[in-house]
Design an enzyme around this catalytic site. Structure first.
Site, PDB file in Angstrom:
ATOM      1  N   LYS A  46     -57.673 -79.489  39.764  1.00 23.91           N
ATOM      2  CA  LYS A  46     -58.825 -79.330  38.882  1.00 23.91           C
ATOM      3  C   LYS A  46     -59.369 -77.906  38.914  1.00 23.91           C
ATOM      4  O   LYS A  46     -59.162 -77.157  39.870  1.00 23.91           O
ATOM      5  CB  LYS A  46     -59.915 -80.321  39.269  1.00 23.91           C
ATOM      6  N   VAL A  72     -67.745 -82.028  31.390  1.00 23.83           N
ATOM      7  CA  VAL A  72     -67.933 -82.094  32.839  1.00 23.83           C
ATOM      8  C   VAL A  72     -68.493 -80.782  33.387  1.00 23.83           C
ATOM      9  O   VAL A  72     -69.362 -80.774  34.252  1.00 23.83           O
ATOM     10  CB  VAL A  72     -66.609 -82.465  33.538  1.00 23.83           C
ATOM     11  N   GLY A  73     -67.995 -79.668  32.885  1.00 22.15           N
ATOM     12  CA  GLY A  73     -68.561 -78.385  33.279  1.00 22.15           C
ATOM     13  C   GLY A  73     -68.032 -77.811  34.579  1.00 22.15           C
ATOM     14  O   GLY A  73     -68.755 -77.152  35.329  1.00 22.15           O
ATOM     15  N   CYS A 131     -63.626 -70.569  29.672  1.00 21.35           N
ATOM     16  CA  CYS A 131     -64.919 -70.802  30.314  1.00 21.35           C
ATOM     17  C   CYS A 131     -65.955 -69.792  29.834  1.00 21.35           C
ATOM     18  O   CYS A 131     -65.618 -68.685  29.435  1.00 21.35           O
ATOM     19  CB  CYS A 131     -64.768 -70.706  31.826  1.00 21.35           C
ATOM     20  N   GLY A 244     -51.530 -81.510  25.172  1.00 21.96           N
ATOM     21  CA  GLY A 244     -52.455 -81.979  24.157  1.00 21.96           C
ATOM     22  C   GLY A 244     -51.988 -83.293  23.571  1.00 21.96           C
ATOM     23  O   GLY A 244     -51.132 -83.319  22.689  1.00 21.96           O
ATOM     24  N   GLY A 245     -52.502 -84.400  24.110  1.00 25.12           N
ATOM     25  CA  GLY A 245     -52.235 -85.701  23.529  1.00 25.12           C
ATOM     26  C   GLY A 245     -50.927 -86.355  23.901  1.00 25.12           C
ATOM     27  O   GLY A 245     -50.512 -87.324  23.259  1.00 25.12           O
TER      28      GLY A 245
END
Length: 303
Positions: A46, A72-73, A131, A244-245
């Site tokens: 993460k 979530v940040g 970010c 992505g997906g």
């Protein structure tokens, strides 16, 4: 036997092209009861910052018809905690462990990346340039080629290992950002990050996320991701990692044909916690069934 290994540049060869995406896989060990982590090409922990972050206020997740929104940040305990407490617990896995590095300023990115220099297990970082850049009024590093070049080049000077740069899709021309990152010294590019979205509760007439807008991920974004991977793969000479997906083997093959050297499985980890290792098995079976001796023959093979 078929060859499933892929070279993503910067001295790193993955045993297969299946990675798990940062932000959806924790630190890896959370999925150990469901996944054979050793079977994966690698996993990306993460988002990690120089200092601990509490993240955004709740609510910060909302379901959508074909995916989810999140804000979530970058909640995490900081790079020193990762090095001291997390990496010793996951370094025994027989696969690549990458760290997603985030920051608010260039100095933050550099300092965080430097901490990972010469770590015996972490041979690569994924630089998240989506970010907020606090010093520039909250604009993201990844939406302008100039700022993207600046942060990537600064980290490149400080970090010795493989430098993967994660690109934002919230731009007018992603190939410009991709070329800037390549010129600045990126070894590979990963794309796409989440798309900016919004959801409203019609009963309360309030946004479903505390930050009003958030990142959209899941199957809904895949056609956009495939298109951007195809564009970027033609614009740069370094490897592209697509995400992505992704929800099934067909999605993996689609990204490879579009030009991705490897892929990352993200949101669907929440739906099927064992999907990544299952995709590794299914990819090998697909190659065998179709008499394809080397997975690399699929990369960029769009006709």
């Amino acid at each position: 036997m078929v060859n499933t290994s892929v070279n993503i540049g910067g001295g790193i060869t993955l045993k297969n092209p299946i990675l798990t995406a940062s932000g959806t896989f924790g630190y890896g060990q959370e999925f150990a009861p469901f996944e054979n982590l050793n079977a994966l090409g690698g996993f990306i922990v993460k988002g990690t910052t120089l200092h601990p972050r509490q993240g955004n206020s709740y609510p910060r997740m909302a379901e959508t018809p074909a995916g989810m929104l999140n804000c979530v940040g970058l909640q995490n305990k900081g790079i020193d905690y990762l090095i001291e407490h997390i990496l010793p617990e996951i370094s025994h896995y027989d696969t690549e462990v990458l760290v997603n590095v985030s920051g608010s300023t260039i100095d933050d990115y550099v300092a965080c990346a430097e901490r990972l220099n010469d770590h015996p297990k972490v041979r690569a970082i994924e630089l998240n340039i989506s970010c907020p850049n606090v010093k520039e009024g909250g604009m993201s590093f990844g939406v302008h080629s100039k700022s993207a070049y600046e942060v990537v080049s600064a980290v490149r000077r400080a970090y010795k290992g493989h430098l993967m740069v994660k690109l934002s899709p919230n731009v007018t021309d992603i190939t410009e950002i991709a070329r800037a990152a390549e010129e600045a010294g990126a070894d590979s590019l990963s794309l796409i990050n989440t798309l900016l979205g919004m959801a409203i509760d019609i009963k309360t007439r309030k946004p479903k996320l505390s930050t009003i807008t958030g990142g959209l991920s899941g199957p809904a974004v895949k056609p956009i991701a495939v298109r951007m991977v195809w564009q970027v793969a033609q614009a740069v000479s370094i490897p592209v990692i697509g995400l992505g997906g992704i929800a099934c083997l067909e999605d993996v093959i689609e990204f490879l044909l579009a030009g991705a050297t490897a892929v990352q499985v993200g949101t669907y980890n929440f739906v099927e916690p064992d999907i990544a290792s299952r995709l590794v098995h299914e990819l090998s079976a697909y190659l065998t069934d179709h008499d394809i001796l080397d997975v690399q023959s699929l990369i960029g093979a769009l006709r």
